[in-house]
Design a protein around this motif. Structure first.
Motif: not given
Length: 882
Positions: A182, A193, A735
């Protein structure tokens, strides 16, 4: 008018060869000649003859400079061109068929040549490529273990420290063994990502010649927290801002400073990168976690390590030193099972099929297959040319006879016909190159290449094109030239029949042509069937409707059980587990000591979580699987496959239950279950033993648990993906959510075979088209030659179907002979190719039958249509025509 102006390059020819005082006069003459030809016979005629007009004007200057030795040289070639042009226009159908067939063959050959040239060029753009090697590790005992493209962290520094006289430079690449890492620009709220992030030594540019657009490659990677980004990533993360000196956040916890901008990695490098992070960053990362042992250990081997040898170093000399190096550094218990090897950098793309490759490589055997296809297609096109040219010989018999009677020598006639052949080859080449320009984009899509038109201007390609033109022109024109020039003057002038001249040779060529076509058809069918077998055959587990979510390095450890429970509360989610690698594509290796075995051995291993067997529908043969009610399963239990039991000599799966095993860290446990064999790696590798090891500690998500695997309802894929995504956002909002389907990722393992089947299908189809063009032309010519015979037979009462059979049987006999020749040749070639696979299909008879039948039907339709047309002509018109 602009159209009455000669081409600029012809005008420049005058500027080059004659003095300044004569140029304007000659240009005026050339303009008049060009305009006159244009007005009388059209633009095409004017363009064809304009440079001969220019040569006529330049003849005095060329003679004076000794650039030509005889005043008749230009006249002779001008005459050659006129005759070639008239014959082309007089027999347009044959000429167009000839040119089109040759153009298709040349285009196919050049396209495949482009592909092969690109494949062979991988990594050769590095200035030290010829002495750059990757160091490999073979960790194997009694045929079990791994053959790794990577090494432990300390190997590279230790090698350059111990052998400074043999090694000039060393560098390492490390990617956390993670499918994604990430990265984020918090300033612009850009969070992604990224799959192509590598930690590299500061010596990276001493080994590889990748281009640095901005920054100093000599110092950019010296400091911790330094990152280099490619131009495309600079645009992605910073738009039009200057990225130098700005921060990119790594894994949500560390800021990296942009120290330079790289050109995007060339497509013909064996690894692709978007970000390069200094290796000292990694050192600081592990120091903060008190995990220096990770960088100092000699067991875990996650680093791709490259060496540049000294110019005077023989690779074999260094290779002979490596066993002593292994004994010196590797720990007791494994050092006797380890061997190291040097692999040339330029061999990696085509010849390397190791465990833990950076990315999927191509296959050297495919280069041989593509080369054969290219030669076959070109050969078919050349055969067409020779066949039609020799068949048309009788049309020019009187021309040859009269020219001989007027004093032409045989060699002059040979020059004439070879000149025409080369001229037609050049025309075919021009058409082929124009076709390539239009279809290159589609070809790149088909082959996943980035070949540009600039490749045409490379010395290698220009040399190849020039050589191909000369070779094809000479080969295609050599035999027809000798046939045409060998006619006897008296026989031709008296009207002697030459219909069968070269007939036997033409039959041989037709047989060869269709033999090649059948081989290509059979090869294409087998390649497709082998690919389907690899992709669709039973793997021993169910890959359908399994979503893989990368989780390594994410804060999922403390949320895993909650997230799993919440997802399973939805009917669309069938099962959830976590595992170390992509099942069916990759595995790791670890030492185990099984009961009855004297010492530990390296065995393939897969760490996983509960419900692994349920998620992938892997049958249990004996014992039980891991159960959360057994709290010691994560330290004292092991599940293995059937091949493991057979190799250990335990007999039946039931008899293996309870056998002792010493696991990693000195844990002593038992075998609690035996599962059916399944392909835990691609079918390029044979079945081998594997240990399914439960590793349930939370910290394992930092390394040992890289993926969540979620079995979903195949009928509600979009709903299932939405459920997984919403749960991800709920538990791990920091994320980005990434996923892929297991089936899609496994199909990528067979990319080389997929590419092979697609390319052979396309080019085999074109080869068959070329063969049909040739057969069409030959059949047309044959029908014309037998026009009078057909008319007489019809007058005598023969039926149409009998005429069709009479005219077709000779061609059908040739196809039958082609089948007899092609079958054993195709069998041997395909069996050789299939031998490279650990899992392969058995050769069946039906592809050979299909190839023979398809060729027969195509030939029958092509020839039969002409025969039927000839048979239905009114005999009055036929005899009048004769």
């Amino acid at each position: 008018m602009d159209e009455l102006v000669p081409p600029k390059w012809v005008v420049r020819l005058l500027d080059f060869f004659c003095r300044e005082e004569h140029v304007e006069m000659l240009k005026g003459d050339l303009y008049e000649l060009y305009a006159d030809r244009y007005n009388k016979k059209g633009k095409l005629h004017a363009k064809l003859f304009v440079w001969f007009d220019a040569m006529d004007l330049l003849r005095p200057f060329l003679l004076k400079r000794n650039l030509i030795t005889h005043n008749n040289t230009i006249a002779m070639f001008k005459n050659f061109l006129k005759i070639a042009y008239r014959n082309f226009m007089r027999q347009r159908v044959y000429s167009l068929i000839n040119t089109a067939g040759l153009a298709i063959g040349v285009a196919c050959f050049l396209l495949i040549f482009l592909y092969i040239h690109d494949e062979l060029g991988y990594d050769r753009f590095h200035s030290k490529a010829d002495r750059t090697y990757r160091i490999l590790e073979h960790f194997e005992s009694d045929g079990v273990g791994e053959h790794s493209a990577s090494q432990p962290f300390p190997v590279g520094p230790a090698l350059i420290n111990d052998y400074p006289g043999q090694i000039d430079h060393m560098t390492r690449l490390f990617d956390f063994q993670s499918p994604f890492l990430a990265l984020a620009n918090r300033k612009l709220d850009r969070n992604f990502n990224e799959p192509n992030v590598f930690f590299v030594d500061s010596t990276f540019f001493d080994v590889f010649d990748f281009e640095m657009m901005v920054g100093d490659k000599n110092t950019a990677l010296d400091e911790p927290n330094a990152i280099l980004i490619t131009a495309s990533m600079a645009k992605k993360y910073f738009s039009d801002e200057n990225p130098l000196g700005q921060n990119i956040e790594f894994q949500g916890e560390r800021n990296l400073v942009v120290k330079g901008i790289l050109a995007d990695a060339p497509h013909n490098a064996h690894f692709q990168f978007d970000f390069l992070v200094s290796f000292s960053t990694l050192r600081a990362y592990y120091q903060e976690r008190n995990q220096n042992f990770t960088l100092n250990g000699w067991y875990w081997n996650p680093c791709w390590t490259y060496l540049v040898l000294n110019e005077n170093t023989d690779p074999m000399t260094l290779t002979d030193m490596l066993p002593d190096f292994v004994q010196k550094y590797f720990q007791e218990g494994i050092r006797d099972d380890i061997t190291m090897e040097l692999q040339p950098l330029t061999d990696i793309h085509l010849k390397s099929k190791l465990d833990y490759e950076i990315q999927a490589n191509s296959n050297e055997s495919n280069i041989y297959v593509f080369s054969a296809v290219a030669v076959f297609v070109l050969l078919i096109a050349v055969i067409n040319f020779i066949n039609l040219s020799t068949a048309r010989a009788t049309k020019r018999a009187k021309e040859v006879g009269i020219r001989k009677a007027l004093g032409s020598l045989k060699k002059q006639l040979i020059y004439q016909f070879i000149f025409e052949s080369i001229l037609q080859t050049i025309l075919a080449l021009i058409i082929a190159v124009m076709g390539i320009v239009f279809i290159l984009s589609s070809f790149n899509t088909l082959t996943e290449k980035s070949i540009t038109l600039m490749t045409f201007w490379s010395p290698v390609y220009l040399s190849a094109v020039a050589g191909l033109t000369l070779f094809v022109g000479l080969v295609a024109g050599f035999y027809p030239a000798f046939v045409l020039s060998s006619f006897k003057t008296t026989e031709v002038i008296k009207g002697g029949k030459l219909n069968n001249h070269g007939m036997n040779f033409r039959k041989v060529l037709v047989i060869l042509q269709f033999s090649i076509s059948m081989i290509l058809i059979v090869g294409t069918i087998i390649a497709i069937k082998q690919l389907q077998f690899l992709q669709d055959d039973d793997l021993g587990f169910n890959k359908q409707a399994v979503i893989m979510v990368p989780v390594i390095g994410t804060p999922i450890a403390s949320h895993y059980e909650s997230m799993k429970s919440e997802m399973l509360s939805n009917a669309s989610i069938k099962s959830v587990t976590a595992l170390e690698e992509v099942l069916g594509a990759k595995h790791q290796v670890m030492n185990y000591t099984f009961e009855g075995v004297e010492k530990s051995k390296p065995y393939p291993r897969l760490f996983m979580r509960h419900d692994f067997l349920k998620t992938f529908d892997i049958p249990l043969l004996a014992g039980r699987t891991y159960d959360q009610s057994h709290v010691t399963d994560d330290s004292l239990a092991l599940v293995v496959n059937h091949t493991m039991i057979k190799q250990l000599g335990y007999g039946t799966p039931e008899s293996a239950i309870g056998k002792g095993v010493e696991l990693m860290g000195g844990r002593k446990g038992k075998i609690i279950g035996v599962v059916n064999d399944f392909n835990f790696t691609s079918k390029h590798h044979p079945m081998s033993p594997i240990a399914l090891d439960l590793w349930a500690q939370p910290f394992t998500f930092n390394l040992f648990m890289k993926y969540m695997a979620i079995k979903v309802d195949a009928d509600n894929l979009q709903e299932s993906i939405a459920i997984v995504a919403s749960n991800w956002q709920k538990f791990i909002p920091s994320r980005p959510f990434e996923y892929f389907f297991l089936e899609d990722r496994l199909n990528e393992s067979y990319k080389a075979e997929t590419k092979l089947s697609m390319i052979t299908t396309v080019f085999s189809g074109l080869a068959i088209l070329v063969a049909c063009l040739g057969l069409f032309g030959l059949a047309t010519f044959t029908m014309e030659q037998r026009t009078k015979e057909i008319g007489i037979r019809k007058v005598l009462g023969i039926q149409t179907k009998e005429i069709v059979l009479l005219l077709s049987k000779d061609f059908m006999l040739l196809v039958g002979l082609s089948f007899v020749i092609a079958t054993p040749m195709a069998y041997l070639m395909i069996d050789w190719w299939l031998a490279s696979f650990a899992y392969r299909i058995d050769l069946m008879l039906w592809p050979f039958a299909v190839a023979g039948l398809a060729t027969f039907l195509v030939a029958m339709i092509t020839v039969g249509a002409h025969s039927l047309k000839a048979a239905t002509i009114n005999p009055v018109k036929t005899l009048k025509y004769e």
